[in-house]
Design a protein around this motif. Structure first.
Motif, PDB file in Angstrom:
ATOM      1  N   PHE A  40       0.809  -1.212   0.000  1.00 12.89           N
ATOM      2  CA  PHE A  40       0.000   0.000   0.000  1.00 12.89           C
ATOM      3  C   PHE A  40       0.845   1.266   0.000  1.00 12.89           C
ATOM      4  O   PHE A  40       0.474   2.262  -0.639  1.00 12.89           O
ATOM      5  CB  PHE A  40      -0.974   0.010   1.184  1.00 12.89           C
ATOM      6  CG  PHE A  40      -1.975   1.127   1.086  1.00 12.89           C
ATOM      7  CD1 PHE A  40      -2.966   1.096   0.120  1.00 12.89           C
ATOM      8  CD2 PHE A  40      -1.898   2.218   1.926  1.00 12.89           C
ATOM      9  CE1 PHE A  40      -3.875   2.134   0.001  1.00 12.89           C
ATOM     10  CE2 PHE A  40      -2.811   3.262   1.828  1.00 12.89           C
ATOM     11  CZ  PHE A  40      -3.812   3.219   0.851  1.00 12.89           C
ATOM     12  N   GLY A  41       1.965   1.248   0.680  1.00 11.40           N
ATOM     13  CA  GLY A  41       2.817   2.440   0.694  1.00 11.40           C
ATOM     14  C   GLY A  41       3.283   2.814  -0.698  1.00 11.40           C
ATOM     15  O   GLY A  41       3.247   3.994  -1.084  1.00 11.40           O
ATOM     16  N   SER A  42       3.701   1.827  -1.463  1.00  9.32           N
ATOM     17  CA  SER A  42       4.166   2.120  -2.820  1.00  9.32           C
ATOM     18  C   SER A  42       3.007   2.525  -3.721  1.00  9.32           C
ATOM     19  O   SER A  42       3.139   3.434  -4.548  1.00  9.32           O
ATOM     20  CB  SER A  42       4.929   0.923  -3.397  1.00  9.32           C
ATOM     21  OG  SER A  42       4.129  -0.236  -3.375  1.00  9.32           O
ATOM     22  N   ILE A  43       1.855   1.883  -3.548  1.00  9.79           N
ATOM     23  CA  ILE A  43       0.674   2.246  -4.335  1.00  9.79           C
ATOM     24  C   ILE A  43       0.227   3.661  -3.986  1.00  9.79           C
ATOM     25  O   ILE A  43      -0.086   4.463  -4.867  1.00  9.79           O
ATOM     26  CB  ILE A  43      -0.466   1.237  -4.084  1.00  9.79           C
ATOM     27  CG1 ILE A  43      -0.142  -0.081  -4.779  1.00  9.79           C
ATOM     28  CG2 ILE A  43      -1.809   1.784  -4.550  1.00  9.79           C
ATOM     29  CD1 ILE A  43      -1.066  -1.217  -4.417  1.00  9.79           C
ATOM     30  N   LEU A  44       0.198   3.968  -2.711  1.00 10.70           N
ATOM     31  CA  LEU A  44      -0.236   5.291  -2.265  1.00 10.70           C
ATOM     32  C   LEU A  44       0.653   6.388  -2.860  1.00 10.70           C
ATOM     33  O   LEU A  44       0.148   7.387  -3.395  1.00 10.70           O
ATOM     34  CB  LEU A  44      -0.214   5.354  -0.738  1.00 10.70           C
ATOM     35  CG  LEU A  44      -0.641   6.673  -0.106  1.00 10.70           C
ATOM     36  CD1 LEU A  44      -2.109   6.965  -0.397  1.00 10.70           C
ATOM     37  CD2 LEU A  44      -0.400   6.619   1.402  1.00 10.70           C
ATOM     38  N   ILE A 140      -9.347   4.417  -8.559  1.00 12.57           N
ATOM     39  CA  ILE A 140      -9.867   3.052  -8.348  1.00 12.57           C
ATOM     40  C   ILE A 140      -8.893   2.253  -7.503  1.00 12.57           C
ATOM     41  O   ILE A 140      -9.285   1.534  -6.587  1.00 12.57           O
ATOM     42  CB  ILE A 140     -10.144   2.358  -9.706  1.00 12.57           C
ATOM     43  CG1 ILE A 140     -11.332   3.014 -10.402  1.00 12.57           C
ATOM     44  CG2 ILE A 140     -10.360   0.857  -9.518  1.00 12.57           C
ATOM     45  CD1 ILE A 140     -11.492   2.610 -11.860  1.00 12.57           C
ATOM     46  N   SER A 141      -7.614   2.388  -7.787  1.00 15.10           N
ATOM     47  CA  SER A 141      -6.578   1.680  -7.048  1.00 15.10           C
ATOM     48  C   SER A 141      -6.625   2.032  -5.561  1.00 15.10           C
ATOM     49  O   SER A 141      -6.633   1.141  -4.702  1.00 15.10           O
ATOM     50  CB  SER A 141      -5.209   2.038  -7.630  1.00 15.10           C
ATOM     51  OG  SER A 141      -4.164   1.538  -6.841  1.00 15.10           O
ATOM     52  N   LEU A 142      -6.647   3.319  -5.267  1.00 15.54           N
ATOM     53  CA  LEU A 142      -6.679   3.739  -3.857  1.00 15.54           C
ATOM     54  C   LEU A 142      -7.920   3.218  -3.142  1.00 15.54           C
ATOM     55  O   LEU A 142      -7.837   2.758  -1.998  1.00 15.54           O
ATOM     56  CB  LEU A 142      -6.606   5.263  -3.754  1.00 15.54           C
ATOM     57  CG  LEU A 142      -5.244   5.873  -4.023  1.00 15.54           C
ATOM     58  CD1 LEU A 142      -5.331   7.394  -3.976  1.00 15.54           C
ATOM     59  CD2 LEU A 142      -4.211   5.357  -3.039  1.00 15.54           C
TER      60      LEU A 142
END
Length: 157
Positions: A40-44, A140-142
């Motif tokens: 999640f950190g990298s996605i965020l 959408i990802s978040l």
């Protein structure tokens, strides 16, 4: 057939060890949380940049690096998640939030795969452009990954 597989999973040596050991389950659970933090950190970081925050940070290097970091986090989260699931598979399957969690994970993963396979999006990102389609995918990802984490914590308590 599913019941047979779940009975075998629950009776497996790793599942038995996780139930019997004082330290194994908490350590696997901690590894799961670290995997989620990595995922999640990298996605965020990437999704917030794609949505327009931190405009001084170039998109291209983030888009090259962070999906690999999130994929590693997802891989470890799946491995540790299956291990945690193996301890009480019938209880997890009976929980009404479990299918939602799996659906949100599938949505997040499918969204990422579709975005990264879209040649036009990748070309635009490499050039520093962020289209409306890419912004929508970031939103959408978040939502998907945040929802999956909330659902997972709901299962744990």
């Amino acid at each position: 057939m599913l019941d047979t597989a779940l009975i075998a999973l629950e009776a497996s040596a790793p599942a038995e060890y996780l139930r019997a050991s004082r330290y194994a389950y908490p350590l696997v659970n901690a590894a799961h949380i670290m995997a989620l933090a990595t995922l999640f950190g990298s996605i965020l970081a990437l999704d917030l940049r794609l949505l327009g925050l931190f405009r001084t940070v170039p998109v291209a290097p983030l888009a090259r690096t962070l999906p690999r970091v999130s994929a590693a986090g997802l891989g470890l989260a799946i491995l540790t998640g299956v291990a945690l699931f193996s301890v009480q598979p019938f209880d997890y399957l009976a929980h009404p939030v479990f299918p939602l969690k799996l659906a949100l994970i599938a949505l997040g993963a499918a969204n990422a795969l579709l975005l990264h396979r879209a040649a036009g999006c990748q070309r635009d990102i490499a050039n520093g452009a962020v289209s409306t389609r890419v912004r929508a995918a970031a939103a959408i990802s978040l939502l998907a990954w945040s929802g999956a984490i909330v659902a997972g914590r709901w299962l744990a308590f």
